[in-house]
Design a protein around this motif. Sequence first.
Motif, short mmCIF file in Angstrom:
data_model
loop_
_atom_site.label_atom_id
_atom_site.label_comp_id
_atom_site.label_asym_id
_atom_site.label_seq_id
_atom_site.Cartn_x
_atom_site.Cartn_y
_atom_site.Cartn_z
N UNK A 273 84.45 10.11 100.31
CA UNK A 273 84.22 9.68 99.16
C UNK A 273 83.37 10.54 98.72
N UNK A 274 82.53 10.95 99.28
CA UNK A 274 81.76 12.38 98.82
C UNK A 274 82.43 13.15 98.54
N UNK A 275 83.54 13.92 99.45
CA UNK A 275 84.76 14.94 99.50
C UNK A 275 85.56 14.18 98.22
N UNK A 276 86.15 13.17 97.91
CA UNK A 276 86.77 13.28 96.98
C UNK A 276 85.89 13.42 95.82
N UNK A 277 85.12 12.67 95.11
CA UNK A 277 84.37 12.84 94.38
C UNK A 277 84.20 14.62 94.14
N UNK A 278 83.28 15.49 95.37
CA UNK A 278 83.11 16.45 94.64
C UNK A 278 84.35 17.32 94.01
N UNK A 279 85.60 16.55 94.82
CA UNK A 279 86.70 17.84 94.34
C UNK A 279 87.46 17.15 93.40
N UNK A 280 87.41 15.59 92.73
CA UNK A 280 87.09 15.21 91.52
C UNK A 280 86.33 16.28 90.58
N UNK A 281 84.79 16.79 90.28
CA UNK A 281 84.25 17.66 89.61
C UNK A 281 85.00 18.96 89.56
N UNK A 282 85.18 19.28 91.28
CA UNK A 282 85.61 21.03 91.11
C UNK A 282 86.61 21.02 89.95
N UNK A 283 87.65 19.81 89.84
CA UNK A 283 88.94 19.76 89.58
C UNK A 283 88.88 20.03 88.35
N UNK A 284 87.74 19.37 87.25
CA UNK A 284 87.79 19.23 85.99
C UNK A 284 86.19 20.92 85.81
N UNK A 285 86.02 21.06 86.90
CA UNK A 285 85.31 21.87 86.29
C UNK A 285 86.06 23.67 86.58
N UNK A 286 87.45 23.10 87.39
CA UNK A 286 88.96 24.77 87.22
C UNK A 286 89.77 24.81 86.40
N UNK A 287 89.28 23.86 85.39
CA UNK A 287 90.48 23.26 83.95
C UNK A 287 90.37 24.56 83.41
N UNK A 288 90.29 25.73 82.86
CA UNK A 288 90.67 26.71 82.78
C UNK A 288 91.18 27.49 83.54
N UNK A 289 91.28 26.98 84.99
CA UNK A 289 92.49 28.14 85.98
C UNK A 289 92.94 27.06 86.46
N UNK A 291 95.42 26.64 88.75
CA UNK A 291 96.15 26.65 89.79
C UNK A 291 95.12 26.42 90.98
N UNK A 292 93.38 26.75 90.51
CA UNK A 292 92.39 26.28 91.49
C UNK A 292 92.36 24.46 90.42
N UNK A 293 92.69 24.19 89.69
CA UNK A 293 92.14 22.92 89.36
C UNK A 293 93.48 21.58 89.88
N UNK A 294 93.83 22.25 89.87
CA UNK A 294 95.54 21.90 91.25
C UNK A 294 95.25 21.37 92.43
N UNK A 295 95.41 21.81 93.30
CA UNK A 295 94.08 23.06 94.62
C UNK A 295 92.97 21.84 94.51
N UNK A 296 92.41 21.77 93.89
CA UNK A 296 90.56 20.77 93.95
C UNK A 296 91.60 19.31 93.63
N UNK A 297 92.35 18.83 93.03
CA UNK A 297 93.06 18.04 92.72
C UNK A 297 93.76 17.22 93.59
N UNK A 298 94.13 17.68 94.48
CA UNK A 298 95.12 17.96 95.51
C UNK A 298 94.45 17.43 96.69
N UNK A 299 92.66 18.23 96.84
CA UNK A 299 91.73 17.70 97.97
C UNK A 299 91.13 17.01 97.62
N UNK A 300 91.11 16.31 96.41
CA UNK A 300 90.43 14.98 96.46
C UNK A 300 91.37 13.18 96.35
#
Length: 318
Positions: A273-289, A291-300
């Motif tokens: 659950x902690x990892x999913x939340x962290x990667x979800x936050x990263x996906x939002x943080x990387x929204x201008x990138x 590729x990185x946002x999509x990778x973080x979302x896949x991990x989430x």
Amino acid sequence: MTDLTTVIVNWNTKNLLDDCIASVRSEVPEGFAHQLVVVDNHSHDGSAAWIRDRHPDVTLIESPENAGFCRANNLALRATDSEFVLLINTDARLTPGSFRAMLGHLERDPNAAIVGPRLEYGDGSFQRWTAGAPIGLRSMAAYLFGLDRLPGRLPGCEGIYVGHDTATSFRPGWVSSAVMLIRREGLDDFGLLDDTIFVYMDDVDLCHRARAAGWNVWYAADATAVHLMGASTKRVTGKASPEALRALNRWFARIHGDGRGRVLRALEVVGFGGRAAAYSGAAVGFRRDADRSAEARAQADAHFVHLKLALEAIDAAH
């Protein structure tokens, strides 16, 4: 003369067999009495006929059903009596010098029963699930909370997978059965693979029983084998079969008891659950990138899958 039996379990992977067989044959030294056995798990791609035609010198055992990994290997183990046994998956390849290096550990340590090599993907990158610490609450917590991957980690923070690539051989809790060299004398003592396990956790269980019987398990860092499993998706946790986590939880509760099994699943809920939340936050943080946002979302998404699996009741299926 040293006796060796190589066992390859095949299920609809005819296209992988040639390279696997060739890699084994190139590594077995002269002077070995070597029998290569392929157990076909009731494939429907013509594998059995293909083996008979293309490799007539291979001993073919045809299972009348898909018996699973353990039962299929055991068909070959019960039909042979060599001093050493090499188990290798159809998607694994020995590299030059790897067999000799593994055998060296058995020769130097008469109490060694099982040796596994360093595994890498087809692109040459290290495969973490090549070996790991004994699977208990401490090693599961170290894995779930990332403590096993910290630089200079404290003793006792070893996780269920090797945290870092290493050039030093050591005695782990378990090694992967993707490639595993076994001393027959050990099998005669602690038993064959567990027939009740269809797939996953077979290697952890075998090594657990070997160590409980007083035998040593070695990770041979001086031996490398290529394990092709999903190299393109290796960093996405959720791409692994959901049955892998179910099998882990089932085995853990059987070995350590239902109470510790419930504690483990609670740790998984917090960790995944902690990892999913962290990667979800990263996906939002990387929204201008993108590729990185999509990778973080896949991990989430992958960790959300494992979170849901951790909440499932442990069934008795195998």
